[in-house]
Design an enzyme around this catalytic site. Structure first.
Site, PDB file in Angstrom:
ATOM      1  N   TYR A   7       0.923  -1.217   0.046  1.00  0.00           N
ATOM      2  CA  TYR A   7      -0.136  -0.063  -0.242  1.00  0.00           C
ATOM      3  C   TYR A   7       0.720   1.244  -0.024  1.00  0.00           C
ATOM      4  O   TYR A   7       0.316   2.403   0.020  1.00  0.00           O
ATOM      5  CB  TYR A   7      -1.059   0.183   1.212  1.00  0.00           C
ATOM      6  N   GLY A   8       2.153   1.049   0.047  1.00  0.00           N
ATOM      7  CA  GLY A   8       3.004   2.337   0.054  1.00  0.00           C
ATOM      8  C   GLY A   8       4.295   2.571  -0.841  1.00  0.00           C
ATOM      9  O   GLY A   8       3.969   2.595  -2.032  1.00  0.00           O
ATOM     10  N   LEU A  10       6.389   0.607  -1.916  1.00  0.00           N
ATOM     11  CA  LEU A  10       6.768  -0.520  -2.745  1.00  0.00           C
ATOM     12  C   LEU A  10       5.905  -0.603  -4.001  1.00  0.00           C
ATOM     13  O   LEU A  10       6.204  -1.311  -5.009  1.00  0.00           O
ATOM     14  CB  LEU A  10       6.963  -1.898  -1.846  1.00  0.00           C
ATOM     15  N   GLU A  82      10.976  -4.368   5.704  1.00  0.00           N
ATOM     16  CA  GLU A  82      10.210  -3.970   6.733  1.00  0.00           C
ATOM     17  C   GLU A  82      10.315  -4.028   8.020  1.00  0.00           C
ATOM     18  O   GLU A  82       9.330  -3.604   8.916  1.00  0.00           O
ATOM     19  CB  GLU A  82       8.699  -4.561   6.402  1.00  0.00           C
TER      20      GLU A  82
END
Length: 136
Positions: A7-8, A10, A82
């Site tokens: 969602y970000g 990547l 992450e």
């Protein structure tokens, strides 16, 4: 092969997307766009403006992102990237598949990285449906 919801940074067009394309990290294949079935708070809480998905289903918005099929090597790379399990946790989430016209295409399950430890004031920050490094 495992499905992961991103969602970000990547996602396609975002600064860390090349990490998914680097075969030294493993294999990743874009599957489709999706949004979370449940609402989640997606917040921007640091000066670096990185997105954080808080594992608090029921508040915030249905979050938009992309589903990728990844091999074990890429999954291990993503865990390291992450900082899982220290900074983020990897959990399973229900996603609504979006067709090109953003109609529903069914439900899929995938892993997602959500923030473990966060400051209490993050719960009072604005929440977002989508993240884009290049927008306000």
């Amino acid at each position: 092969m495992t499905h992961v919801f991103l969602y970000g940074t990547l996602k396609k067009g975002q600064p860390n997307h090349p990490e998914l394309l680097n075969s030294d990290n493993g294999q990743a294949e874009f599957i489709t766009c999706a949004q979370t079935v449940d609402k989640y708070p997606l917040v921007i809480a640091t000066k670096d403006k990185y997105p954080f998905l808080l594992n608090l289903p029921g508040s915030g918005h249905r979050v938009y992102g992309e589903i990728y099929r990844v091999d074990q090597k890429m999954l291990e790379f993503l865990d390291d990237f992450e900082e899982c399990p220290d900074l983020y946790q990897r959990t399973s989430i229900q996603l609504e598949i979006l067709k090109e016209n953003e109609e529903s295409g069914g439900v899929e399950e995938a892993f997602v990285y959500s923030k473990i430890n966060y400051k209490a004031d993050w719960l009072h920050k604005p929440t977002y449906k989508r993240y884009d490094t290049n927008s306000d």
